[in-house]
Motif scaffolding. Structure first.
Motif, PDB file in Angstrom:
ATOM      1  N   TRP A 246       0.831  -1.266   0.170  1.00  0.00           N
ATOM      2  CA  TRP A 246       0.051   0.020  -0.005  1.00  0.00           C
ATOM      3  C   TRP A 246       0.876   1.335   0.077  1.00  0.00           C
ATOM      4  N   LEU A 247       0.191   2.315  -0.530  1.00  0.00           N
ATOM      5  CA  LEU A 247       0.667   3.802  -0.458  1.00  0.00           C
ATOM      6  C   LEU A 247      -0.460   4.317   0.483  1.00  0.00           C
ATOM      7  N   ARG A 248      -0.059   5.558   1.022  1.00  0.00           N
ATOM      8  CA  ARG A 248      -1.063   6.373   1.571  1.00  0.00           C
ATOM      9  C   ARG A 248      -2.003   7.162   0.755  1.00  0.00           C
ATOM     10  N   SER A 249      -1.553   7.290  -0.557  1.00  0.00           N
ATOM     11  CA  SER A 249      -2.396   8.269  -1.482  1.00  0.00           C
ATOM     12  C   SER A 249      -3.532   7.741  -1.637  1.00  0.00           C
ATOM     13  N   PRO A 250      -4.507   8.429  -2.010  1.00  0.00           N
ATOM     14  CA  PRO A 250      -5.875   7.774  -2.595  1.00  0.00           C
ATOM     15  C   PRO A 250      -5.668   7.286  -3.926  1.00  0.00           C
ATOM     16  N   GLU A 252      -8.045   6.777  -7.546  1.00  0.00           N
ATOM     17  CA  GLU A 252      -8.803   7.798  -8.678  1.00  0.00           C
ATOM     18  C   GLU A 252     -10.139   7.900  -8.058  1.00  0.00           C
ATOM     19  N   TYR A 253     -10.423   7.093  -7.313  1.00  0.00           N
ATOM     20  CA  TYR A 253     -11.742   7.199  -6.384  1.00  0.00           C
ATOM     21  C   TYR A 253     -11.551   6.979  -4.797  1.00  0.00           C
ATOM     22  N   GLN A 254     -12.568   7.971  -4.157  1.00  0.00           N
ATOM     23  CA  GLN A 254     -12.341   7.981  -2.856  1.00  0.00           C
ATOM     24  C   GLN A 254     -12.211   6.285  -1.982  1.00  0.00           C
ATOM     25  N   PHE A 255     -12.911   5.440  -2.857  1.00  0.00           N
ATOM     26  CA  PHE A 255     -12.953   4.269  -2.011  1.00  0.00           C
ATOM     27  C   PHE A 255     -11.861   3.209  -2.493  1.00  0.00           C
ATOM     28  N   LEU A 256     -10.737   3.941  -3.271  1.00  0.00           N
ATOM     29  CA  LEU A 256      -9.695   3.275  -3.741  1.00  0.00           C
ATOM     30  C   LEU A 256      -8.346   4.002  -3.191  1.00  0.00           C
ATOM     31  N   ALA A 257      -7.099   2.820  -2.957  1.00  0.00           N
ATOM     32  CA  ALA A 257      -6.027   3.512  -2.389  1.00  0.00           C
ATOM     33  C   ALA A 257      -4.881   3.240  -3.358  1.00  0.00           C
ATOM     34  N   ALA A 258      -3.890   3.981  -3.616  1.00  0.00           N
ATOM     35  CA  ALA A 258      -2.965   3.529  -4.558  1.00  0.00           C
ATOM     36  C   ALA A 258      -1.980   2.302  -3.969  1.00  0.00           C
ATOM     37  N   TYR A 259      -0.924   1.794  -4.706  1.00  0.00           N
ATOM     38  CA  TYR A 259      -0.279   0.804  -4.317  1.00  0.00           C
ATOM     39  C   TYR A 259       0.899   0.494  -5.389  1.00  0.00           C
TER      40      TYR A 259
END
Length: 289
Positions: A246-250, A252-259
């Motif tokens: 995981w990364l802490r950044s969101p 492209e939607y608020q219910f997704l998190a970058a990784y």
């Protein structure tokens, strides 16, 4: 005449799908025969630079398996003379990651070849601090230093966890993984003396392509952002860690998190926050020495 070469012969071979012909001659007496390669030599030139731009001197430049080597000068430049052919060249310097590149001198009509600049990155320092779930010491990579503070990230994925317990619109500020890292994980992984060395830091949470990153937070332990993972890990190979993390950044939607995926690629689009993914905690240590 034993002092002069005999009539040249030729031999051919196929390498990388191309046919090469080399001209050889022999000279000597009886069994003392020396083979002389009559292929012309090519002067290969290049430059080695550091990741932030300046030239890098005293880099060892060599071709494995043959006795052709050189070192970069104070301006990072080098010259090396090799027969025409296909080669793999290695760049080595203590404190830096070894770099390799391939080139061919077959088409060098003027017997000189300038190859693109080579960038070398510093090898990351490591330190041991805290213990994982199995009671084993945690190894950390040193990413940055500012005064007496040192930014580190775990060398390995320490555990698998959801970014948030439920699939909902969250930010780093409100996700359950942030709460876990700064409470349960911090208390389990570090002794009271070790916890005193972990600085409470202001963490910026930028947006990702219009998706809200949320408010800045005050954290002892956090995850890297998209910007930070790009800054500190230059290549997919550097980011690869045996699995996604995981990364802490969101996303492209608020219910997704970058990784970062298992191949080291940064997935800006993200994954559902209630999916399990690897966790590589990051923190700032206050070290006087």
């Amino acid at each position: 005449d034993p002092t002069n070469p005999v009539i040249p012969g030729s031999a051919s071979s196929t390498r990388y799908g191309l046919q090469m012909r080399s001209v050889v001659a022999s000279k000597g007496v009886g069994n003392n025969i020396e083979t002389v390669n009559l292929l012309p030599t090519v002067t290969v030139s290049g430059k080695v630079v550091m990741s932030n731009g300046p030239a890098l001197p005293d880099v060892s430049v060599k071709i494995p398996g043959i006795a052709f080597s050189a070192s970069t000068d104070s301006s990072g430049n080098y010259n090396i003379n090799v027969p025409q052919g296909f080669y793999n060249i290695l760049y080595e310097k203590e404190g830096y990651k070894t770099v390799s590149s391939s080139f061919s001198t077959i088409a060098s009509e003027n017997l000189s070849l300038t190859i693109p600049d080579v960038t070398m990155y510093e090898s990351l320092e490591t330190l041991v601090f805290g213990k994982n779930n199995n009671g084993q010491p945690i190894e950390w990579l040193v990413l940055d230093k500012k005064g007496n503070k040192t930014l580190v990230i775990s060398k390995d994925i320490l555990f698998q966890e959801k970014y948030n317990d439920e699939r909902s619109n969250v930010t780093w500020e409100t996700c359950t993984l942030r709460s876990y890292l700064n409470n349960s994980f911090r208390n389990l992984a570090f002794t009271e003396e070790e916890k005193k060395l972990i600085a409470k830091s202001t963490i910026e949470n930028p947006d990702n392509k219009g998706t809200e990153g949320g408010n800045d937070t005050e954290d002892y332990i956090f995850l890297l952002s998209i910007d930070e993972v790009n800054k500190y890990f230059k290549t997919d190979k550097d980011r690869a860690c045996g699995g996604g993390w995981w990364l802490r950044s969101p996303g492209e939607y608020q219910f997704l998190a970058a990784y970062v995926d298992d191949g080291g690629r940064i997935i800006n689009f993200g994954s559902f926050v209630d999916y399990y993914n690897g966790v590589r905690p990051a923190l700032w240590l206050e070290l006087n020495q």
